[in-house]
Design a protein around this motif. Structure first.
Motif, mmCIF file in Angstrom:
data_model
loop_
_atom_site.group_PDB
_atom_site.id
_atom_site.type_symbol
_atom_site.label_atom_id
_atom_site.label_comp_id
_atom_site.label_asym_id
_atom_site.label_seq_id
_atom_site.Cartn_x
_atom_site.Cartn_y
_atom_site.Cartn_z
ATOM 1 N N VAL A 170 -8.199 5.168 -2.257
ATOM 2 C CA VAL A 170 -6.944 4.864 -1.492
ATOM 3 C C VAL A 170 -6.914 4.057 -0.287
ATOM 4 C CG1 VAL A 170 -4.764 5.824 -0.498
ATOM 5 C CG2 VAL A 170 -5.778 6.824 -2.791
ATOM 6 N N GLY A 223 -2.504 3.436 -3.507
ATOM 7 C CA GLY A 223 -3.374 2.411 -2.867
ATOM 8 C C GLY A 223 -2.733 1.137 -2.549
ATOM 9 N N THR A 240 -3.903 3.614 -8.423
ATOM 10 C CA THR A 240 -4.767 4.808 -7.835
ATOM 11 C C THR A 240 -3.831 5.997 -7.706
ATOM 12 O OG1 THR A 240 -6.225 3.453 -6.608
ATOM 13 C CG2 THR A 240 -6.344 5.727 -5.827
ATOM 14 N N GLY A 295 -3.081 9.173 -5.557
ATOM 15 C CA GLY A 295 -3.697 9.743 -4.274
ATOM 16 C C GLY A 295 -3.645 11.122 -4.321
ATOM 17 N N TRP A 320 0.886 -1.334 -0.161
ATOM 18 C CA TRP A 320 -0.112 0.030 0.086
ATOM 19 C C TRP A 320 1.000 1.242 -0.016
ATOM 20 C CZ3 TRP A 320 -0.340 4.098 3.194
ATOM 21 C CH2 TRP A 320 -1.528 5.048 2.928
#
Length: 123
Positions: A80, A57, A105, A107, A52
């Motif tokens: 996320v 994410g 993703t 963020g 992560w």
């Protein structure tokens, strides 16, 4: 411990509990980028990991040589900070051969991230 670190610590523990990873199989860090690592047990001879980052994410990756970056197999996608049960379902699906998103993703603001992680905070 600052709010972001406390939230990430609790979030990683909650995800680990849902995925079935013991606490000693997890790591997290808040530096220039907030990141987390969970070791996934897999009997294929390859070291799988659940990763992560605040910008990408969750993703599942295969560890390669120590000096090389891991090879990402799938991304969970937005948001996320999904609920831990959503991350567990993603892991189960990918390990069963279903594909996740191929796009990470992207963020945003750290203050927003801290707010999203606040419910998980462990002070």
């Amino acid at each position: 411990m600052d709010e972001l670190t406390a939230g990430l610590a609790g979030y990683v523990r909650a995800v680990a509990a849902q995925v079935g990873v013991p606490t000693e199989g997890t790591e997290y860090e808040v530096s220039d980028t907030a990141t987390a690592y969970l070791a996934l047990a897999e009997g294929t001879g390859r070291d799988l990991m659940l990763l992560w980052s605040e910008t990408h994410g969750w993703s599942i990756a295969v560890e390669t040589a120590p000096a090389e970056p891991p090879v990402v197999l799938a991304h969970l996608g937005v948001p996320v900070v999904p609920p831990p049960r959503t991350v567990a379902r993603f892991v189960k699906d990918v390990l069963a051969g279903k594909r996740g998103s191929t796009e990470p993703t992207v963020g945003g603001d750290r203050s927003v991230l801290a707010v999203r992680l606040r419910p998980y905070a462990m002070f």
